[in-house]
Scaffold this motif. Structure first.
Motif: not given
Length: 365
Positions: A65, A68, A78, A80-81, A227-228, A231
């Motif tokens: 974390e 990132r 972000r 999460d990107e 993010p998707d 993933a």
């Protein structure tokens, strides 16, 4: 010029798996590998060494974390990107997880993405940029049906920096656009980078820390995307895919002081590249092709390349062969930007090699 569809059936990917480290055997003056320096800077070595006492523990989610978050701050994204990778090459190895129906790879370019896709049975088509056109990217040449497109910027091995507008023109709904920015931080100000472009649909930017920071043996890099998409890319990864030392390297190299140091190094490379290009262009028979990256693509007289490479090796100099890059031939060589004293040795060896080889071509035994 759009390439023909080349499917995986029976395709030999061995040439695609050839990289500069194979050419740079120990003991040779290394112009084949594009890593800057022979070791990480002292402050970075100390930072990484400080993690050694924690290696009995598994890499933690908290450390990931933090990595990132550091990358996100560096690029205005972000957390999460961001996906931390074991080198950008891992990102290429994961591309088949996106299940493309037809991948398009822009060549000449880094060959690992195509090797990974073909190895997974993904149909691949090539689009070749042309030397006579300055290896300029023409988005219209990419087939509309390609749902995954890979392009380097700056491109390896040509060193050409494509306008961000040309890269953006490749994006479209339902397509993943993979941009290899392994050498982006070697250019002052990182011009034409899309690392901060969260507005481009399907964009996946891959970054490496191994070149600027002399960390090729550590394997550290990251991906930037929605993010998707990240993933989907990460779905087949094992647990703990990135080690503790690499995570710390990502944090350290993303901090403002490190980014500023990389900027200064990039500014120095501009002058060094210009000097090296001029010295090589003065060698009779050598054409230095236009580019901006911390390496130069050379073209030698027809039919001389393989023998010149052999003569250079005999003289203790390693260069990157060009014929394993689709769209290039044995008369192309790639050489990394190096200090002037090393360039002088390359120039001397190249002059002698060309003199010998061209004489043999003109006067066969």
């Amino acid at each position: 010029m759009a390439g023909d569809l080349q499917r995986d059936d029976g395709y030999d990917t061995s040439a695609l798996r050839h990289h500069g480290d194979v050419d740079a055997e120990p003991g040779l003056l290394d112009f084949a590998v594009n890593v800057q320096g022979v070791a990480p800077p002292g402050w970075l070595r100390e930072r990484l060494a400080a993690t050694l006492d924690g290696l009995a523990r598994y890499p933690s989610a908290t450390h990931d974390e933090a990595a990132r978050a550091a990358v996100a701050r560096r690029h205005g994204r972000r957390p999460d990107e961001v996906l931390v990778l074991a080198g950008s090459a891992e990102g290429f190895a994961l591309l088949p997880a996106l299940r493309p129906r037809l991948a398009c790879v822009v060549h000449p370019g880094f060959t690992e993405p195509e090797a990974a896709l073909r190895g997974a049975g993904v149909p691949v088509t090539r689009v070749h940029t042309e030397e006579a056109d300055g290896h300029r990217l023409r988005p219209a040449d990419v087939p509309a049906e390609a749902d995954l497109v890979v392009v380097g910027n700056p491109t390896n091995p040509t060193g050409v920096l494509h306008p961000a507008s040309a890269i953006r023109a490749l994006a479209r709904p339902g397509r993943v656009l993979v941009v290899d920015e392994a050498f982006a931080d070697a250019l002052p100000g990182e011009p034409e980078s899309l690392a901060a472009a969260g507005d481009v649909p399907g964009l996946l930017v891959l970054r490496s820390l191994t070149k600027t920071w002399a960390l090729a043996g550590l394997r550290a890099g990251y991906a930037l995307a929605a993010p998707d998409l990240l993933a989907r890319l990460a779905a087949p990864r094992p647990q703990w895919p990135v080690g503790t030392i690499a995570l710390e390297a990502v944090i350290a190299c993303s901090e403002p002081t490190a980014v500023a140091q990389a900027q200064r190094a990039a500014e120095g490379l501009v002058a060094a590249r210009a000097g090296q290009a001029a010295a090589l262009a003065a060698v009779d028979g050598v054409t230095v092709l236009p580019g901006a990256a911390p390496y130069l693509l050379l073209r030698l007289p027809d039919g001389s390349g393989e023998r010149v490479r052999g003569e250079l090796r005999a003289a203790g100099v390693a260069v990157r062969r060009g014929d394993t890059f689709p769209g290039l031939c044995a008369d192309h060589l790639r050489v990394a930007v190096r200090p002037p004293e090393q360039v002088a040795r390359l120039v001397e060896a190249l002059e002698k090699a060309l003199d010998k080889v061209l004489h043999e071509i003109e006067v066969p035994a």
